[in-house]
Design an enzyme around this catalytic site. Structure first.
Site, short mmCIF file in Angstrom:
data_model
loop_
_atom_site.label_atom_id
_atom_site.label_comp_id
_atom_site.label_asym_id
_atom_site.label_seq_id
_atom_site.Cartn_x
_atom_site.Cartn_y
_atom_site.Cartn_z
N HIS A 70 40.22 23.16 16.94
CA HIS A 70 39.74 21.76 16.31
C HIS A 70 40.75 22.12 15.16
O HIS A 70 40.84 23.18 14.15
CB HIS A 70 38.21 21.88 15.88
CG HIS A 70 37.96 20.76 15.15
ND1 HIS A 70 37.31 20.54 13.86
CD2 HIS A 70 37.62 19.47 15.75
CE1 HIS A 70 37.09 19.46 13.47
NE2 HIS A 70 37.25 18.76 14.67
N TYR A 254 39.68 9.14 28.25
CA TYR A 254 38.38 9.60 28.58
C TYR A 254 37.15 8.28 28.42
O TYR A 254 37.41 7.88 27.56
CB TYR A 254 38.09 10.74 27.70
CG TYR A 254 36.66 11.32 27.99
CD1 TYR A 254 36.03 11.51 29.40
CD2 TYR A 254 35.90 11.56 26.83
CE1 TYR A 254 34.83 11.79 29.43
CE2 TYR A 254 34.49 12.18 27.04
CZ TYR A 254 33.89 12.25 28.32
OH TYR A 254 32.72 12.84 28.63
N ASN A 256 34.22 8.10 27.95
CA ASN A 256 33.08 8.16 26.73
C ASN A 256 33.71 8.04 25.51
O ASN A 256 32.94 7.84 24.62
CB ASN A 256 32.56 9.50 26.97
CG ASN A 256 31.28 9.33 28.23
OD1 ASN A 256 31.13 8.29 28.86
ND2 ASN A 256 30.87 10.17 28.70
N TYR A 257 35.05 8.13 25.17
CA TYR A 257 35.40 7.57 23.84
C TYR A 257 36.04 6.11 24.11
O TYR A 257 37.39 6.04 24.20
CB TYR A 257 36.60 8.60 23.47
CG TYR A 257 36.24 9.87 23.33
CD1 TYR A 257 34.80 10.24 23.26
CD2 TYR A 257 37.18 11.04 23.49
CE1 TYR A 257 34.61 11.71 23.11
CE2 TYR A 257 36.94 12.42 23.63
CZ TYR A 257 35.70 12.76 23.18
OH TYR A 257 35.28 13.96 23.17
#
Length: 318
Positions: A70, A254, A256-257
């Site tokens: 991250h 993706y 789901n984004y």
């Protein structure tokens, strides 16, 4: 419901096919004790080399270990930003290991010594506690306390990386993130059992051959177009910059984004144009897109369940 529909709703964007009102899941075994840790790297010690090494370890290490990378600016940095518009940021690794702390420390001392993981960095707990790294009671607390002025707006974009990014490329990424306070990035490794499942087994196709997924994260709490525009501009510029470094033909995403930037269907065509749907559909599902269209045409020929990025139906003549 039939094999085709059952296949489609397990990863094909459920809103295209109906409303699921009940389901059964098959549980898998996990050990009584799992280990979590979060380690922050030293920003003065070769971050590009550190991230470069992570690319080769995270997708290939033990199937029991998940290590997410991250990039973000500390909250204090955002609040105390200097007048020159730049600020330091941190690179952290957040991980879950299906086993005990001593075992994961031993594993990473061999696979990823650059991380410098120590026993005191690790916390052992049950799997359900690891869901939030907190008490399971949090999962049962349905109370949500929000200020009337707290908009909690967000934007997500995504990419998949199929070839390791060079040290030079990672250095350029880090420089760009360091200068942009409005967003962060997360690298989630693939590999493991994800790569052992054939891409056609479910609509989700991003399996073998993908090293990791990139999530571009933008959040803002202020109301109004100005705050939104600032975040969206930075996200889109970063996304454009990343084009040479990520998957191509198609550039994968993706589902789901949900990202309307990568293509959407026009309302004037009733949200049913195959050609418009193929633009984003190939990015989300590539080799599985046409099978999803076939199922959609069979189970919802009137296209009742539709939106800007739903699965389209085939024209009646086809």
């Amino acid at each position: 419901m039939g094999e085709g529909l059952f296949w489609a709703i397990r990863g094909g964007g459920g809103a295209s096919f109906g409303i699921v009102i009940s389901y059964k899941i098959e549980l898998v075994e996990v050990p009584e004790t799992v280990t979590v840790f979060q380690v922050e790297s030293n920003p003065d010690e070769g971050l590009a080399d550190f991230v470069y090494r992570w690319q080769f370890v995270a997708p290939t290490t033990s199937n029991d270990l998940f290590m997410r990378l991250h990039f973000s600016h500390p909250i204090t940095t955002r609040l105390e930003q200097g007048s020159n518009g730049t600020a330091s940021f941190q690179v952290s690794i957040q991980a879950l290991y299906l086993g005990k702390a001593d075992d994961v420390v031993s594993l990473l001392s061999k696979d990823f010594p650059e991380l410098g993981l120590k026993r005191q960095d690790c916390t052992e707990m049950s799997w359900i506690e690891s869901v939030l790294w907190s008490s399971p009671k949090v999962l049962l607390d349905r109370k949500v306390v929000r200020s009337p002025n707290d908009t909690n707006s967000a934007k997500r974009k995504s990419d998949f990386v199929v070839n390791p990014v060079s040290r030079e490329g990672l250095g350029d990424i880090l420089k760009r993130v360091a200068g942009q306070l409005q967003f962060s990035m997360a690298f989630s490794p693939h590999g493991g059992e994800m790569s052992e499942i054939p891409a056609s087994s479910s609509p989700f196709p991003h399996r073998a051959g993908n090293l990791y997924k990139i999530e571009y994260v933008g959040n803002w709490n202020e109301a109004g177009e100005k705050a939104e525009r600032a975040v969206m501009t930075q996200l889109r510029r970063m996304y454009s910059f990343m084009a040479p470094l990520v998957s191509k033909n198609p550039r994968r995403a993706y589902v789901n984004y949900r990202d309307l930037d990568i293509g959407k269907m026009s309302h004037g065509k009733g949200y049913r144009s195959y050609e418009e749907g193929k633009v984003y559909g190939m990015k989300y599902f590539h080799g599985n897109f046409d099978r999803l269209v076939k199922v959609k045409t069979e189970v919802d020929p009137a296209n009742f369940f539709r939106d800007e990025q739903s699965i389209p139906t085939l024209p009646m003549k086809l």
